[in-house]
Design a protein around this motif. Structure first.
Motif, mmCIF file in Angstrom:
data_model
loop_
_atom_site.group_PDB
_atom_site.id
_atom_site.type_symbol
_atom_site.label_atom_id
_atom_site.label_comp_id
_atom_site.label_asym_id
_atom_site.label_seq_id
_atom_site.Cartn_x
_atom_site.Cartn_y
_atom_site.Cartn_z
ATOM 1 N N THR A 259 8.391 4.098 -19.059
ATOM 2 C CA THR A 259 7.876 3.762 -17.738
ATOM 3 C C THR A 259 8.745 2.752 -17.001
ATOM 4 O OG1 THR A 259 6.484 2.085 -18.779
ATOM 5 C CG2 THR A 259 5.495 4.222 -18.363
ATOM 6 N N TRP A 260 8.607 2.784 -15.689
ATOM 7 C CA TRP A 260 9.198 1.757 -14.829
ATOM 8 C C TRP A 260 8.153 0.681 -14.601
ATOM 9 C CZ3 TRP A 260 7.572 0.468 -9.742
ATOM 10 C CH2 TRP A 260 8.418 -0.435 -9.066
ATOM 11 N N MET A 261 8.562 -0.585 -14.752
ATOM 12 C CA MET A 261 7.682 -1.712 -14.483
ATOM 13 C C MET A 261 8.217 -2.462 -13.270
ATOM 14 S SD MET A 261 5.570 -1.137 -16.855
ATOM 15 C CE MET A 261 4.499 -2.538 -16.532
ATOM 16 N N SER A 262 7.348 -2.811 -12.349
ATOM 17 C CA SER A 262 7.789 -3.456 -11.118
ATOM 18 C C SER A 262 8.150 -4.919 -11.359
ATOM 19 C CB SER A 262 6.699 -3.362 -10.050
ATOM 20 O OG SER A 262 5.743 -4.399 -10.207
ATOM 21 N N CYS A 263 8.771 -5.523 -10.360
ATOM 22 C CA CYS A 263 9.157 -6.933 -10.429
ATOM 23 C C CYS A 263 7.951 -7.865 -10.492
ATOM 24 C CB CYS A 263 10.020 -7.291 -9.218
ATOM 25 S SG CYS A 263 9.218 -6.987 -7.624
ATOM 26 N N ASN A 264 6.746 -7.361 -10.155
ATOM 27 C CA ASN A 264 5.565 -8.222 -10.091
ATOM 28 C C ASN A 264 5.016 -8.600 -11.460
ATOM 29 O OD1 ASN A 264 5.485 -8.112 -7.216
ATOM 30 N ND2 ASN A 264 4.502 -6.110 -7.342
ATOM 31 N N GLY A 265 5.240 -7.746 -12.463
ATOM 32 C CA GLY A 265 4.629 -7.981 -13.765
ATOM 33 C C GLY A 265 3.123 -7.764 -13.698
ATOM 34 N N PRO A 266 2.397 -8.078 -14.781
ATOM 35 C CA PRO A 266 0.935 -7.939 -14.762
ATOM 36 C C PRO A 266 0.315 -8.885 -13.735
ATOM 37 C CG PRO A 266 1.762 -8.168 -17.005
ATOM 38 C CD PRO A 266 2.899 -8.506 -16.094
ATOM 39 N N SER B 214 -2.074 -4.508 5.478
ATOM 40 C CA SER B 214 -0.838 -3.755 5.670
ATOM 41 C C SER B 214 -0.327 -3.206 4.339
ATOM 42 C CB SER B 214 0.199 -4.642 6.354
ATOM 43 O OG SER B 214 1.369 -3.908 6.658
ATOM 44 N N VAL B 215 0.880 -3.640 3.930
ATOM 45 C CA VAL B 215 1.453 -3.138 2.671
ATOM 46 C C VAL B 215 1.493 -4.241 1.607
ATOM 47 C CG1 VAL B 215 2.795 -1.322 3.775
ATOM 48 C CG2 VAL B 215 3.802 -3.590 3.513
ATOM 49 N N GLU B 216 0.590 -5.233 1.702
ATOM 50 C CA GLU B 216 0.559 -6.312 0.721
ATOM 51 C C GLU B 216 0.263 -5.806 -0.692
ATOM 52 O OE1 GLU B 216 1.152 -9.935 1.233
ATOM 53 O OE2 GLU B 216 2.290 -8.657 2.604
ATOM 54 N N TRP B 217 -0.283 -4.589 -0.810
ATOM 55 C CA TRP B 217 -0.479 -3.959 -2.120
ATOM 56 C C TRP B 217 0.807 -3.987 -2.945
ATOM 57 C CZ3 TRP B 217 1.665 0.525 -4.275
ATOM 58 C CH2 TRP B 217 0.957 1.149 -5.295
ATOM 59 N N LEU B 218 1.944 -3.930 -2.276
ATOM 60 C CA LEU B 218 3.229 -3.921 -2.978
ATOM 61 C C LEU B 218 3.510 -5.229 -3.700
ATOM 62 C CD1 LEU B 218 5.383 -2.131 -0.245
ATOM 63 C CD2 LEU B 218 4.551 -1.142 -2.389
ATOM 64 N N ARG B 219 2.794 -6.303 -3.369
ATOM 65 C CA ARG B 219 2.973 -7.583 -4.057
ATOM 66 C C ARG B 219 2.208 -7.644 -5.380
ATOM 67 N NH1 ARG B 219 5.647 -11.202 -0.990
ATOM 68 N NH2 ARG B 219 5.710 -10.847 1.269
ATOM 69 N N THR B 220 1.268 -6.734 -5.579
ATOM 70 C CA THR B 220 0.462 -6.758 -6.798
ATOM 71 C C THR B 220 0.559 -5.464 -7.595
ATOM 72 O OG1 THR B 220 -1.476 -6.090 -5.490
ATOM 73 C CG2 THR B 220 -1.182 -8.435 -5.893
ATOM 74 N N TRP B 221 1.372 -4.530 -7.133
ATOM 75 C CA TRP B 221 1.560 -3.279 -7.866
ATOM 76 C C TRP B 221 2.425 -3.534 -9.092
ATOM 77 C CZ3 TRP B 221 5.517 0.987 -6.548
ATOM 78 C CH2 TRP B 221 5.310 2.093 -7.389
ATOM 79 N N MET B 222 1.955 -3.072 -10.253
ATOM 80 C CA MET B 222 2.632 -3.350 -11.508
ATOM 81 C C MET B 222 3.556 -2.227 -11.967
ATOM 82 S SD MET B 222 -0.482 -5.121 -13.671
ATOM 83 C CE MET B 222 -1.416 -3.597 -13.768
ATOM 84 N N GLY B 223 3.435 -1.028 -11.358
ATOM 85 C CA GLY B 223 4.145 0.114 -11.917
ATOM 86 C C GLY B 223 3.392 0.594 -13.138
ATOM 87 N N GLY B 224 4.121 0.937 -14.224
ATOM 88 C CA GLY B 224 3.463 1.388 -15.437
ATOM 89 C C GLY B 224 3.247 2.887 -15.453
ATOM 90 N N LEU B 225 2.642 3.359 -16.537
ATOM 91 C CA LEU B 225 2.486 4.796 -16.713
ATOM 92 C C LEU B 225 1.536 5.406 -15.693
ATOM 93 C CD1 LEU B 225 3.287 7.237 -18.409
ATOM 94 C CD2 LEU B 225 1.386 6.710 -19.948
#
Length: 339
Positions: free
Chosen positions: A71-78, A88-99
């Protein structure tokens, strides 16, 4: 160890506890933005291991096969759900990536204002803690040791939607994969939109220049002009590219006799193929996210019942699915490594 050895009778005299081979380990994160978040780590003697986050809608975090990341993990971590911001697109600050990141159920894609209120990008499902969470491992049959994590995710608002999803995540001893079943019920008295997208995020070393996506012949439609540039090479992936504009493609995969569609990720440098299958009746589209950016080097394969363009724009296409009071919609997804 061959799978033929994984029977209750054969194992009885060889191990002291089943955790020697297969376990669901519970823990909580103690540092950073994820502090206090519950987690389950699952291993089953197949080489496939994955993490489940009950406080993020029972979504799936890191996954590995024989120690190598899938998996790809985002820069945000858990990140704990308390940090969710629908603006707006603040979701991108808390998105973790993952499976798996679950998107919906009221909105998927662009932020928009609808009859249900203000909706941020990809909705609230991924930031909603599950209730009645349970994990169990048991002999389902003499030759099948089952492992399950389940819980309820309540998507609700006073004077608004009242949707309850019962999620079951399952695997078994010796099986290099995981299965997910969601049963979503409208427990309210009004018909509601139902937008569902299962954002599955694959990264290096599975994803790379030697990777190829394989599926039965089917139609591929780009979301926009940027995506149109990637149609001819949808099944391949370049090296990390600075300034790459993300490409989103819609796949209309044919279903097999069992009703499931399948796409495979094949990379000889990684090893075994990864197979993703989902039931087409409820999830008619596979959304592909091509993002070979620097640091954002990820292939997203996303079974969905909608396009990620926001509820308002998708409804204007006349394709928005709805769920009636008392109706139950069941979705199923399978992922396996090695065929």
């Amino acid at each position: 160890m061959a799978n033929t050895m994984f029977t209750r009778r054969n194992l009885a005299g060889r191990i002291g506890r089943m955790e020697q081979l297969a376990s669901i380990r519970r823990y909580s994160i103690e540092d950073g933005k994820g502090r206090g978040m519950r987690a389950f780590e699952v291993s089953n003697a197949s080489g496939f291991e994955f993490t489940v986050y009950p406080d993020r809608g029972l979504d799936l975090g890191p996954a590995r096969f024989n120690g190598k990341p899938l998996t790809w993990m985002s820069c945000n971590g858990p990140v704990a759900p308390a940090f969710y911001d629908k603006s707006s697109v603040e979701w991108l600050r808390t998105w973790m990536g993952g499976l798996l990141t679950t998107c919906g159920w009221i909105n998927v894609g662009n932020p928009c204002v609808t009859a249900e209120g203000e909706n941020g990008i990809h909705g609230r499902m991924d930031h909603t803690p599950a209730e009645e969470v349970n994990a169990r491992a048991y002999w389902k049959a003499d030759d099948e040791y089952a492992m399950e994590i389940s819980g309820r995710i309540v998507h609700s608002r006073v004077f608004g939607e009242k949707l309850v999803t019962t999620r079951t995540i399952s695997t078994r001893l010796g099986f290099p994969g995981v299965e997910l079943c969601d049963r979503t019920e409208n427990v309210g008295s009004a018909t509601m939109p139902l937008m569902q997208l299962y954002h599955m995020n694959f990264g290096w070393p599975l994803v790379g220049e030697s990777m190829k996506l394989v599926a039965a012949e089917h139609a591929v439609t780009p979301r926009d002009p940027d995506a149109a540039k990637g149609v001819a090479e949808w099944d391949r992936f370049p090296a990390p590219t600075a300034g790459f504009a993300e490409q989103v493609l819609y796949h209309d995969l044919p279903a097999g006799d069992d009703g499931f569609c399948t796409m495979k990720i094949v990379n000889p440098e990684f090893g075994p193929e990864v197979r993703l299958s989902f039931r087409k009746a409820e999830l008619p589209y596979l959304v592909q996210w091509r993002m070979p950016g620097v640091g954002e080097y990820v292939t997203g394969l996303e079974p969905a019942n909608c396009f990620p363009i926001g509820q308002k724009d998708f409804a204007e296409k006349g394709l928005l699915r709805r769920i009636e009071p008392g109706q139950v919609v069941e979705t199923r997804i399978r992922l396996s490594v090695g065929g």
